[in-house]
Design a protein around this motif. Structure first.
Motif, PDB file in Angstrom:
ATOM      1  N   ASN A  40       0.841  -1.354  -0.134  1.00 50.10           N
ATOM      2  CA  ASN A  40       0.078  -0.041   0.116  1.00 50.10           C
ATOM      3  C   ASN A  40       0.801   1.416  -0.054  1.00 50.10           C
ATOM      4  OD1 ASN A  40      -2.293  -1.408   0.022  1.00 50.10           O
ATOM      5  ND2 ASN A  40      -2.542  -1.536   2.250  1.00 50.10           N
ATOM      6  N   TRP A  43       2.036   3.758  -4.892  1.00 55.44           N
ATOM      7  CA  TRP A  43       0.777   4.267  -5.402  1.00 55.44           C
ATOM      8  C   TRP A  43       0.367   3.484  -6.728  1.00 55.44           C
ATOM      9  CZ3 TRP A  43      -1.587   8.075  -3.017  1.00 55.44           C
ATOM     10  CH2 TRP A  43      -0.935   9.083  -2.169  1.00 55.44           C
ATOM     11  N   ASP A  44      -1.046   3.375  -6.788  1.00 56.64           N
ATOM     12  CA  ASP A  44      -1.336   2.532  -8.174  1.00 56.64           C
ATOM     13  C   ASP A  44      -0.718   3.372  -9.410  1.00 56.64           C
ATOM     14  OD1 ASP A  44      -3.112   1.380  -6.488  1.00 56.64           O
ATOM     15  OD2 ASP A  44      -4.950   2.550  -6.924  1.00 56.64           O
ATOM     16  N   ASP A  46       2.104   4.363  -9.866  1.00 55.27           N
ATOM     17  CA  ASP A  46       3.811   3.747  -9.842  1.00 55.27           C
ATOM     18  C   ASP A  46       3.905   2.296  -9.908  1.00 55.27           C
ATOM     19  OD1 ASP A  46       4.268   6.376  -9.457  1.00 55.27           O
ATOM     20  OD2 ASP A  46       4.552   6.327  -7.346  1.00 55.27           O
TER      21      ASP A  46
END
Length: 206
Positions: A40, A43-44, A46
């Motif tokens: 988590n 980042w999405d 990344d």
């Protein structure tokens, strides 16, 4: 693992990683457990960015998150980090290391007599390379402890492209290990000779 040398700054402890797995299964990985615990932090956007993914995997695989790390840093160095430039996003290698007085050229050594320097940690042991350095134990005498930060752009590396979605943990682990392997080879090739000239046998003979 690769043997330490004057130009080997980092290496991967893959055998240890498998040995310390919980299940003992061939694909079990201590590094993998830490990756999933910290997924988590990535980042999405990344997850498919080779630079951002590598920096994340490197941070997870080194101290203080993993100790001992999946990536091992040579004991006489301080740290080897990866980061991205805030200016243009390029990948940067940042190496921090103690520099002993005798590793400087004679004419630029500290102009003090009886000044304490970094000392070898007598409680640390390394059978295949240099020992860790520490502050001098005798605090009753003056000490001048020098260190250097070497920052190098890693522009020529061919980075591993992560999938971005990992239906099973093994695929995430494989992506992370491949990304880190590129960085280990690149750091030793790019920074190893420079560090050797700073604190190795060539120290003081630039």
């Amino acid at each position: 693992m690769t043997t330490w040398s004057s130009t080997t700054l980092v290496r991967v402890a893959d055998d240890y990683d498998r040995e310390m797995g919980d299940s003992g299964a061939p694909l079990d990985s201590r590094f993998g457990r830490y990756l999933t615990q910290h997924i988590n932090d990535l980042w999405d956007e990344d997850r498919t960015d080779p630079k951002a993914f590598l920096v994340w995997a490197w941070n997870v695989g080194t101290g203080p998150i993993m100790s001992p790390g999946y990536v091992r840093v040579r004991p006489d160095l301080g740290s080897v980090r990866l980061t991205q430039s805030q200016e243009d996003g390029r990948l940067l290698v940042v190496i921090e290391t103690p520099v002993q007085h005798g590793q400087l050229a004679q004419n630029v050594r500290p102009p003090y007599s009886a000044m304490r320097d970094w000392e070898t940690d007598r409680y640390s042991y390394s059978s295949d390379g240099p020992s860790r350095l520490q502050d001098p134990e005798d605090e009753s005498k003056p000490a001048l402890l020098l260190s250097a930060t070497l920052r190098l752009p890693a522009d020529g590396w061919t980075l591993h492209q992560p999938a971005g979605k990992w239906p099973v943990e093994e695929l995430l682990i494989d992506d992370a290990k491949q990304a880190v392997a590129v960085a280990v080879a690149g750091i030793n090739d790019l920074a190893g000779p420079r560090v050797a000239k700073l604190i190795g046998a060539e120290g003081g003979h630039w």
